[in-house]
Design a protein around this motif. Structure first.
Motif, PDB file in Angstrom:
ATOM      1  N   ALA A  11       0.858  -1.182   0.000  1.00 53.32           N
ATOM      2  CA  ALA A  11       0.000   0.000   0.000  1.00 53.32           C
ATOM      3  C   ALA A  11       0.900   1.239   0.000  1.00 53.32           C
ATOM      4  CB  ALA A  11      -0.907   0.006   1.220  1.00 53.32           C
ATOM      5  N   VAL A  42      -3.324   0.289  -3.375  1.00 52.89           N
ATOM      6  CA  VAL A  42      -3.207  -0.957  -2.616  1.00 52.89           C
ATOM      7  C   VAL A  42      -3.107  -2.075  -3.635  1.00 52.89           C
ATOM      8  CG1 VAL A  42      -4.360  -2.497  -0.965  1.00 52.89           C
ATOM      9  CG2 VAL A  42      -4.565  -0.009  -0.692  1.00 52.89           C
ATOM     10  N   THR A  43      -2.189  -3.009  -3.412  1.00 47.96           N
ATOM     11  CA  THR A  43      -2.047  -4.120  -4.353  1.00 47.96           C
ATOM     12  C   THR A  43      -3.361  -4.892  -4.448  1.00 47.96           C
ATOM     13  OG1 THR A  43      -1.229  -5.638  -2.668  1.00 47.96           O
ATOM     14  CG2 THR A  43       0.426  -4.397  -3.920  1.00 47.96           C
ATOM     15  N   HIS A  44      -3.564  -5.482  -5.599  1.00 50.41           N
ATOM     16  CA  HIS A  44      -4.812  -6.200  -5.860  1.00 50.41           C
ATOM     17  C   HIS A  44      -5.116  -7.244  -4.777  1.00 50.41           C
ATOM     18  CE1 HIS A  44      -8.136  -7.564  -8.288  1.00 50.41           C
ATOM     19  NE2 HIS A  44      -7.711  -8.810  -8.128  1.00 50.41           N
ATOM     20  N   ARG A  89      -6.490  -5.657  -1.406  1.00 52.14           N
ATOM     21  CA  ARG A  89      -7.680  -4.799  -1.413  1.00 52.14           C
ATOM     22  C   ARG A  89      -8.794  -5.406  -0.568  1.00 52.14           C
ATOM     23  NH1 ARG A  89      -7.360  -2.986  -7.739  1.00 52.14           N
ATOM     24  NH2 ARG A  89      -5.424  -1.841  -7.445  1.00 52.14           N
ATOM     25  N   GLY A  90      -9.650  -4.520  -0.062  1.00 49.91           N
ATOM     26  CA  GLY A  90     -10.786  -4.957   0.741  1.00 49.91           C
ATOM     27  C   GLY A  90     -10.453  -5.194   2.200  1.00 49.91           C
ATOM     28  N   ARG A  91      -9.262  -4.822   2.617  1.00 48.06           N
ATOM     29  CA  ARG A  91      -8.829  -5.031   4.004  1.00 48.06           C
ATOM     30  C   ARG A  91      -8.713  -3.729   4.784  1.00 48.06           C
ATOM     31  NH1 ARG A  91      -4.708 -10.063   3.637  1.00 48.06           N
ATOM     32  NH2 ARG A  91      -5.634 -11.013   1.803  1.00 48.06           N
ATOM     33  N   GLY A  95      -6.376   1.198   2.379  1.00 44.77           N
ATOM     34  CA  GLY A  95      -6.514   2.549   1.837  1.00 44.77           C
ATOM     35  C   GLY A  95      -7.019   3.505   2.901  1.00 44.77           C
TER      36      GLY A  95
END
Length: 115
Positions: free
Chosen positions: A21, A43-45, A48-50, A53
């Motif tokens: 990130a 953020v690396t793919h 993501r979703g964690r 960001g």
């Protein structure tokens, strides 16, 4: 990389010594006169979703508000992230525009001094 990198603060999110990130924080007046700014929030793919960001933006505010408590922040947000930045108190200003072939919107956050 561009000519603003050397004057900016770079926030990194590391996992096992690898960058997962990143956020670039620009000092006041470098992006727009009278404003501080940040950008290049990525953020690396796989990560993501964690909430990384959101964590980067929060860390930016922790650092920024201690050093520049009265300076508003102006960003160039990708249009689809408007609600994400609004959750931090940013307000969209002006009409959407294209930057690097991607729809963007200018957003400003007024900072209230604790003084």
């Amino acid at each position: 990389m561009d000519d603003r990198d050397a004057q900016s603060l770079h926030l990194l999110g590391l996992l096992n010594k690898k960058v997962v990130a990143y956020l670039r924080a620009l000092p006041p007046d470098l992006f727009a006169p009278g404003y501080a700014s940040f950008g290049r929030v990525v953020v690396t793919h796989k990560m993501r979703g964690r909430g990384l960001g959101r964590l980067l933006v929060e860390k930016y505010f922790d650092r920024f508000e201690n050093e520049n408590s009265d300076i508003p922040i102006k960003i160039s947000s990708q249009a689809y992230l408007k609600d994400f930045y609004a959750s931090f108190g940013f307000v969209a200003v002006g009409a959407p525009y294209i930057e690097d072939r991607i729809p963007h919107i200018a957003m400003i956050k007024q900072i209230k001094s604790a003084k």
